[in-house]
Design a protein around this motif. Structure first.
Motif, PDB file in Angstrom:
ATOM      1  N   GLU A  33       0.624  -1.269  -0.034  1.00  0.00           N
ATOM      2  CA  GLU A  33       0.023   0.119  -0.105  1.00  0.00           C
ATOM      3  C   GLU A  33       0.667   1.367   0.009  1.00  0.00           C
ATOM      4  O   GLU A  33       0.493   2.317  -0.687  1.00  0.00           O
ATOM      5  N   SER A  49      -2.187  -2.097  -9.409  1.00  0.00           N
ATOM      6  CA  SER A  49      -1.648  -2.902  -8.362  1.00  0.00           C
ATOM      7  C   SER A  49      -0.981  -4.116  -8.853  1.00  0.00           C
ATOM      8  O   SER A  49      -1.199  -4.738  -9.932  1.00  0.00           O
ATOM      9  N   TYR A  86      -5.665  -5.991  -1.891  1.00  0.00           N
ATOM     10  CA  TYR A  86      -5.786  -4.998  -2.810  1.00  0.00           C
ATOM     11  C   TYR A  86      -7.248  -4.362  -3.102  1.00  0.00           C
ATOM     12  O   TYR A  86      -7.440  -3.334  -3.320  1.00  0.00           O
ATOM     13  N   TYR A  89      -7.735  -1.866  -0.447  1.00  0.00           N
ATOM     14  CA  TYR A  89      -7.103  -0.806  -0.919  1.00  0.00           C
ATOM     15  C   TYR A  89      -7.948   0.068  -1.761  1.00  0.00           C
ATOM     16  O   TYR A  89      -8.118   1.394  -1.749  1.00  0.00           O
ATOM     17  N   LEU A 103      -6.839  -2.743 -11.046  1.00  0.00           N
ATOM     18  CA  LEU A 103      -6.438  -4.091 -10.248  1.00  0.00           C
ATOM     19  C   LEU A 103      -5.808  -5.322 -11.067  1.00  0.00           C
ATOM     20  O   LEU A 103      -6.840  -5.593 -12.117  1.00  0.00           O
TER      21      LEU A 103
END
Ligand code: RRO
Length: 316
Positions: A33, A49, A86, A89, A103
């Motif tokens: 993160e 990510s 993720y 996040y 993502l």
């Protein structure tokens, strides 16, 4: 975003306008993160990510990344915090920044990919999936993008699992018959909005003369190539899919280390451009530098926006 006055590097796609055209290639500076937050605070125009699996993974044994004179070789083996990390996040991401969040999903099976897509759909988040069909580094798992029948089946399942726009990260192809065959499959899926070309050139081998040895440990030294090695292959893939996928976007990835390679990718048809190996070596300051160089090059050429030259590569 550009510091060169009156040069506009913004990109409108996926129903939004992002402030520039450059962002990270998945895998680089995006596993944790705090790394993602540094990307968001940099001149990157979007954030993607690290490829997620359902469960967290440590990845392959080290050394598993090596910088070389011409780029990089890696066999990371999908080290990641697991999908939930993720996803969490993505729940907290500042979409109001104007920088899209992507993502990357790289399930170890089709069921895993579909499970992650269903979870993402349930949450109704604006994060956009880039499904990785091209990880070259998990022993015993061939790159899905080289199996056309399996790719066709997977895309059908993605459509059923997920109701929004999505993209796929493709491996490099090396033959016009393969470009055509893959394009025909991709064109059956209207919500497949973009393809990212290319993942690393899989299973290269870098040899060190002094030690007479390989330079990374997994797979007896085989790993994915990035950087200068891959630029012409990346450009060929961007160009061919740009031509073969009308109505879809192509994201260029491969060998971008200055404004010049970013310009080449956009000239070949790229909507946006990802930076991998160069970001790994230079850090997120690379985005401001490359954007400044691209803007300066555009000024010399008399271009004010990316649409002035995107896809306009000339042939002889
Ligand atoms: O983690 C990796 O080894 C890795 C992945 Br998932 C990928 O898609 N591409 C790459 O070069 N390395």
């Amino acid at each position: 975003m550009s510091h060169d006055h009156a040069i506009d590097l913004s990109v409108t796609w996926l129903g939004q306008t992002m402030p520039g055209c450059l962002y990270n290639a998945s895998g680089v500076w995006c596993r944790e993160e705090d790394e993602l937050e540094v990307l968001l605070a940099s001149d990157a125009a979007a954030v993607i990510s690290k490829s997620a699996t359902l469960a967290p993974r440590d990845g392959n044994p080290e050394p598993r990344y090596c910088r070389t004179a011409m780029g990089s070789i890696n066999s990371m083996g999908l080290p990641n915090r697991g999908f939930d990390y993720y996803l969490d996040y993505a729940r907290r991401y500042r979409y109001g920044s104007g920088k899209p969040l992507f993502l990357s999903l790289s399930g170890l099976s089709l069921d895993d990919n579909c499970a992650m897509l269903r979870r993402l759909a349930e949450e109704g988040l604006p994060a956009v999936p880039e499904i990785n069909l091209s990880c070259p580094n998990v022993p015993g798992k061939p790159q899905l993008g080289y199996d056309f029948a399996a790719t066709a089946e997977a895309l059908g399942a993605f459509d059923a699992a997920y109701s929004g726009l999505y993209g796929v990260k493709l491996p490099p192809y090396f033959d016009p018959a393969h470009f055509a065959a893959m394009a025909e499959i991709l064109n059956r899926h209207p919500r497949l909005a973009f393809v990212t070309c290319i993942n690393s050139i899989g299973n290269g081998l870098v040899v060190d003369i002094d030690s007479e040895a390989v330079v990374i440990k997994p797979k007896d030294g085989l790993g994915g190539l990035g950087g200068d090695y891959v630029l012409p292959t990346a450009l060929a893939n961007v160009r061919e899919f740009y031509r073969l996928l009308p109505g879809k976007d192509v994201v260029g990835c491969g060998g971008v280390k200055s404004g010049r390679e970013a310009f080449m990718h956009i000239l070949a048809g790229a909507r946006a451009v990802q930076v991998g190996t160069c970001l790994y070596h230079e850090g997120p300051g690379a985005f401001a530098r490359i954007a400044g160089e691209l803007a300066a090059l555009m000024r010399v050429k008399g271009y004010r926006r990316l649409d002035d030259f995107r896809g306009r590569l000339r042939t002889l």
